[in-house]
Scaffold this active site. Structure first.
Site, mmCIF file in Angstrom:
data_model
loop_
_atom_site.group_PDB
_atom_site.id
_atom_site.type_symbol
_atom_site.label_atom_id
_atom_site.label_comp_id
_atom_site.label_asym_id
_atom_site.label_seq_id
_atom_site.Cartn_x
_atom_site.Cartn_y
_atom_site.Cartn_z
ATOM 1 N N ASP A 415 0.838 -1.196 0.000
ATOM 2 C CA ASP A 415 0.000 0.000 0.000
ATOM 3 C C ASP A 415 0.878 1.254 0.000
ATOM 4 O OD1 ASP A 415 -2.350 1.421 -0.004
ATOM 5 O OD2 ASP A 415 -3.112 0.601 1.870
ATOM 6 N N GLU A 418 2.659 6.947 -2.675
ATOM 7 C CA GLU A 418 2.353 8.102 -3.521
ATOM 8 C C GLU A 418 2.745 9.431 -2.857
ATOM 9 O OE1 GLU A 418 -0.779 4.890 -3.740
ATOM 10 O OE2 GLU A 418 -0.240 6.332 -2.163
ATOM 11 N N ASP A 481 -8.801 3.597 -3.541
ATOM 12 C CA ASP A 481 -9.955 3.863 -2.678
ATOM 13 C C ASP A 481 -11.153 4.388 -3.465
ATOM 14 O OD1 ASP A 481 -8.193 3.125 -0.748
ATOM 15 O OD2 ASP A 481 -7.897 5.124 0.076
#
Length: 770
Positions: A415, A418, A481
Site C-alpha cells: 500500500d 504516492e 480507494d
C-alpha cells in the site's frame, strides 16, 4: 502546463524560442543531431547573442525512435532514470539537400529542409504524427527563474488518446490536462496513484516521455489539434513507438520498459480481506473462512489488512500479540485449509515501531536537508520513510519481509507509495523531485524480489496501489480507494482500462467499493464485474465484505461467478501468459481488440476479457444495460443465445446474469474444476467451438501451471466439414455450439446436449460433416 494565450500569443512572463533554421547535422554512430537556430540566419552577425537548439534522433530498439531536445548540455545530470531495455536495431540515416531522416524497422522520422524545422513520423506508408514548425520550444519563465521544454505533436481528425496511467477521468483523454504526479486522491478526481507518461493513440502509435519527474500533458486542451507535453529544465526526451496494431505498440513499449511477470495461477481466484478499520482476531478470521466454505464459496487468498500489526507501530512487521498470540500457528491452520496468505505493508516506519531507532541509527530512513529524519503524523504518529536508494536499507527491509515469508506469508499488499516528500535528501543523492514518482518503483521492486528469492520467480505476486513506468513488472495492481456506488464502479473500470493501455496487464479493484458500505444491489453487480476481472478481491474500509452480511442472494451471486471464473481458468491463464509476453492487458478496451471499428473507440463501459470474451457490467439497480457488439456472431456465455454484431442492444438482466458474450470463431477451453483457480487445466477440459465460418480456423492452447500441463487444439472448416485436432490433455471433450446433430462424425463418439453437439475424441483427430 499552458504557455500560450490563445493560438498566437505567448503568456505574459514567458519567453519562447523554437527551432527555426537548420544550421548543421552531425552524425555520430547510430544517432543524428540537428542543430537549429531560433531565428533565420541571413549573415554571420545573426549568429551572435543567439540560442542554438539541438535535436538528437536515435533508436533504442526496432520500431522505436528516441527524440532528445536540448539547449544547454552542461547541467548536472540528475537521477533516477527509468530502467530501459535497449536492443540492437538496424538504423538507416539519410542526409541530403532536401531531407534529414532516420529509420528503425518500419518507423521513420523525417525533417524536410525547405520547410524550416518540422518533424514527421511514419510507420511504413502510414503517417503517425509530427511536430510542425515552431511547435517544439524552449521556454524561459523569467518570474519563476525556471526553464521548460515542450513538444506539440499532431492530433488527427477522429484521433483519440488513451492511457497516461490509471486515470479515473473520461477514458478518452482528449480535452484533458494531465499532470504526471503520483497522489493519493481516490478514484473520483483527476489525481492518480499510477501516473505513466505514455499514451496510446487509436491511430496505431504510442508516445513515451522519458522523465520520472512531473510531466505536464495538454491533450487537445491548449491547442485542440495537438498533444503537448512539457517538463522543467533544459532537456526533453521522448520516444515514438510504432507497430502494425495498437497491441504491437504495447508490445514494443513494454519491451523497452519491462514486461509484466506472469502471476501464479492461485492469484486469479477469489481474495477475501479483513477490511481496513474493522476489529478482528483469529476467531473472526475463521468465521469468515469457514463461512465461505460452508456456503460453497471458493476462496483462494485471505488477506490481513493494516491491523495485523499493533496500532501506532506500522510498519514493524510484527503481529499484534494481543490479538494473534500464535501467528505461525494461525498461518499454518489457514494454509491447511488450502488458502494463500497476504499481509498489508507500507514503506513507512512509525516512531513507536521497534524498527524506528534501528533505521534512524543506520541511515535507513529518508532525511531532511539538515540531517534530521523526515517524519509526519499522517496514518501513524511520527512516521519515517524507508530510503530505498540505500542498498543497506533495502537489504534491511527485505530481511524483515523474508522472516514473514518463512512464517507462511505468500504475498504482500504494498500500500501507499504516492505521498513522497520533495523537501528531503536521499542516500544516493537522487533528485527528490524525480524520486517523487520513482519511489514506488524501488519500493515494489524490493518487495517483489523478496518473494522471487524466497518462493521462486513463478510464485511472486504483489497487490500494489502505486506505480510508475516499469512498475508493470511487479503485478498485481489494484485501483485504490473507491466509493460504494455505481458511479465509482464505473470510475474504477475507466481507471483499469486506462492502466491497461499504459503497459499494465493485471489489475483489480475493491469489489463493492472501499469507502462506506454498499447496498446489496451494488454489491451483487460489483461481484459480477469483479469476478470477470483479471484479479478479484473483496475489500472495504469500515465493514466486512462477506456476502451473507448483504443478503442471501449475494451469496448465490458470489458463488456463481467465482465458480465461473475458476472454470474459465484454462482460457484465462493462457490469456494471462500472452498478456505477460506481449505487455497487453487481460481486460482490454474495445478499441484494442477491434481497432478497425470506429464505434469501439470511445467505449469505456464494456471490455474484452482476453481476446474472445466480451463483458458489459451493469451499473444500476434496475438491471438495465446498453452495450455494443462488433461485427460477427456473438453467443451468450451464460444463456447460449446468439446475437448478430455490428449493432447496439438494450436489455435487462437479473442479479444472476449480465451480458457476457463469446465471439465467433472461438475455441474456448473450459476447465473441469470450479472450486479453485489452480488445477490441471488439461485434464477433463471441454473445448467449446463457437460459430466457425466456412474457410476459417480456430485454436486453443492450454498453458498449464507447470510444464506437464499442455494442450493444443485447432479447428478448420471447409464447406460443411469441420476438422478438429487435439494434442495433449486427458479426457477432453468438444462441444460444437449451436449444432445439435451432424450427418457423420469420424474419430469421436457424440451425443446431443442443450449446449450443442458433444464430441468425445477417440484419438487426436475428429472430422464432423454437417
Amino acid at each position: 502546463m499552458k504557455f500560450t494565450d490563445g493560438y498566437w500569443m505567448v503568456r505574459e512572463g514567458y519567453n519562447m524560442q523554437s527551432p527555426v533554421d537548420i544550421r548543421d547535422v552531425v552524425q555520430k554512430g547510430d544517432s543524428m543531431t540537428v542543430y537549429t537556430a531560433t531565428k533565420r540566419v541571413e549573415k554571420k552577425g545573426d549568429t551572435l547573442n543567439a540560442t542554438l537548439l539541438k535535436s538528437t534522433f536515435s533508436s533504442p530498439m526496432p520500431n522505436v525512435i528516441r527524440v532528445r531536445l536540448n539547449r544547454h548540455a552542461g547541467g548536472v545530470k540528475k537521477s533516477p532514470e527509468f530502467e530501459l531495455y535497449e536492443s540492437e536495431t538496424n538504423v538507416q540515416m539519410t542526409h541530403n539537400d532536401d531531407e534529414i531522416a532516420l529509420q528503425s524497422g518500419e518507423l521513420r522520422v523525417s525533417i524536410k529542409k525547405n520547410t524550416g524545422y518540422a518533424t514527421e513520423f511514419h510507420y511504413g506508408n502510414r503517417r503517425l504524427t509530427g511536430s510542425a514548425f515552431k511547435r517544439a520550444a524552449h521556454i524561459e519563465a523569467k518570474a519563476e527563474g525556471k526553464t521548460y521544454f515542450r513538444e506539440q505533436l499532431d492530433l488527427g481528425i477522429g484521433e483519440y488518446v488513451y492511457g497516461l496511467g490509471e486515470r479515473f477521468t473520461p477514458f478518452v483523454k482528449n480535452g484533458q490536462v494531465v499532470d504526471i504526479w503520483n497522489e493519493d486522491g481516490g478514484t473520483s478526481s483527476e489525481q492518480a496513484y499510477k501516473n505513466i507518461p505514455f499514451y496510446l493513440s487509436n491511430k496505431g502509435y504510442g508516445v513515451f516521455v522519458n522523465h520520472p519527474e512531473k510531466v505536464s500533458f495538454e491533450v487537445a486542451s491548449e491547442n485542440v489539434s495537438k498533444v503537448q507535453f512539457s517538463v522543467e529544465g533544459e532537456t526533453l526526451e521522448y520516444f515514438i513507438i510504432g507497430g502494425e496494431t495498437p497491441k504491437d505498440v504495447l508490445d514494443n513499449y513494454t519491451k523497452l520498459t519491462g514486461k509484466p511477470a506472469l502471476p501464479p495461477a492461485w492469484t486469479f481466484g477469489l481474495w477475501l480481506t479483513t477490511s481496513f478499520t474493522t476489529d478482528y482476531d483469529e476467531a473472526t478470521v475463521n468465521h469468515f473462512v469457514d463461512g465461505m466454505s460452508e456456503r460453497d464459496l471458493p476462496l483462494s487468498v485471505f488477506h490481513f489488512d493494516c491491523f495485523w500489526m499493533k496500532e501506532y507501530q506500522w510498519t514493524d512487521f510484527e503481529w499484534d500479540k494481543d490479538v494473534f498470540p500464535d501467528p505461525a500457528g494461525l498461518l499454518k491452520r489457514l494454509k491447511d485449509k488450502g488458502l494463500k496468505i497476504c499481509v498489508w505493508i507500507n514503506p513507512y516506519i512509525a516512531e513507536k515501531s521497534v524498527l524506528f531507532d534501528e533505521g534512524m541509527e543506520n541511515g535507513y530512513l529518508v532525511k531532511r536537508p539538515d540531517g534530521s529524519i523526515w517524519q509526519w503524523d499522517l496514518w501513524q504518529a511520527g512516521m519515517g520513510l524507508v530510503d530505498f536508494t540505500n542498498p543497506a536499507a533495502v537489504d534491511w527491509y527485505k530481511g524483515k519481509l523474508a522472516e514473514l515469508v518463512d512464517q507462511g506469508v505468500d504475498c504482500f499488499k504494498t500500500d501507499f507509495g504516492e505521498r513522497i516528500p520533495t523537501d528531503v535528501v536521499y542516500h544516493d543523492g537522487s533528485d527528490p523531485v524525480k524520486m517523487h514518482n520513482y519511489y514506488t518503483f524501488l519500493y515494489n521492486k524490493a518487495v517483489f524480489e523478496v518473494l522471487e528469492e524466497k518462493l521462486g520467480k513463478n510464485e511472486a505476486a504483489l497487490f500494489a496501489r502505486s506505480a510508475t513506468v516499469g512498475g508493470q513488472q511487479f503485478p498485481v495492481h489494484w485501483g485504490g480507494d473507491c466509493s460504494s456506488n455505481y458511479e465509482s464502479m464505473a470510475e474504477s473500470l475507466r481507471g483499469g482500462l486506462s492502466l491497461g493501455v499504459s503497459g499494465f496487464s493485471f489489475w483489480s479493484h475493491d469489489i463493492s467499493g472501499f469507502e462506506m458500505t454498499a447496498p446489496a444491489d451494488v454489491y451483487k453487480r460489483w461481484v459480477q464485474f469483479g469476478l470477470l476481472s483479471s484479479h478479484s478481491r473483496l475489500h472495504g474500509n469500515e465493514s466486512y465484505r462477506v456476502p451473507w452480511l448483504f443478503d442471501e442472494e449475494a451469496v448465490d451471486v458470489l458463488r456463481k461467478f467465482t465458480k465461473l471464473k475458476n472454470s474459465l481458468m484454462p482460457y484465462l491463464f493462457n490469456q494471462a501468459a500472452e498478456s505477460a509476453a506481449r505487455g497487453i492487458p487481460m481486460m482490454r478496451p474495445m478499441f484494442l481488440e477491434f481497432p478497425e471499428d470506429p464505434t469501439c473507440g470511445p467505449l469505456d463501459l464494456q471490455y474484452m476479457f482476453g481476446d474472445s470474451i466480451l463483458v458489459a457490467p451493469i451499473f444500476n439497480e434496475q438491471g438495465d444495460v446498453t452495450y455494443y457488439l462488433p461485427a460477427g456472431k456473438w453467443t451468450g456465455l451464460l444463456d447460449g443465445q446468439t446475437k448478430e454484431g455490428g449493432r447496439w442492444y438494450s436489455e435487462n438482466y437479473d442479479f444472476m446474469s449480465l451480458p457476457v458474450f463469446v465471439r465467433e470463431g472461438t475455441l474456448l477451453a473450459v476447465g473441469s474444476d470450479d472450486s479453485k483457480p489452480d488445477y490441471d487445466y488439461a485434464n477433463g477440459v471441454t473445448l467449446h467451438l463457437f460459430d466457425l465460418e466456412d474457410g476459417k480456423t480456430a485454436s486453443a492452447n492450454i498453458i498449464g501451471i507447470d510444464t506437464k500441463q499442455q494442450l493444443e487444439a485447432s479447428a478448420a472448416r471447409s464447406g460443411n466439414e469441420i476438422k478438429i485436432s487435439v494434442s495433449g490433455g486427458q479426457n477432453v471433450k468438444i462441444v460444437l455450439r449451436g449444432i445439435s446433430s451432424a450427418s457423420s462424425v469420424d474419430g469421436a463418439s457424440n451425443e446431443a446436449s442443450e449446449q450443442g453437439l458433444v464430441l468425445t475424441p477417440a484419438g487426436g483427430r475428429v472430422t464432423v460433416t454437417l
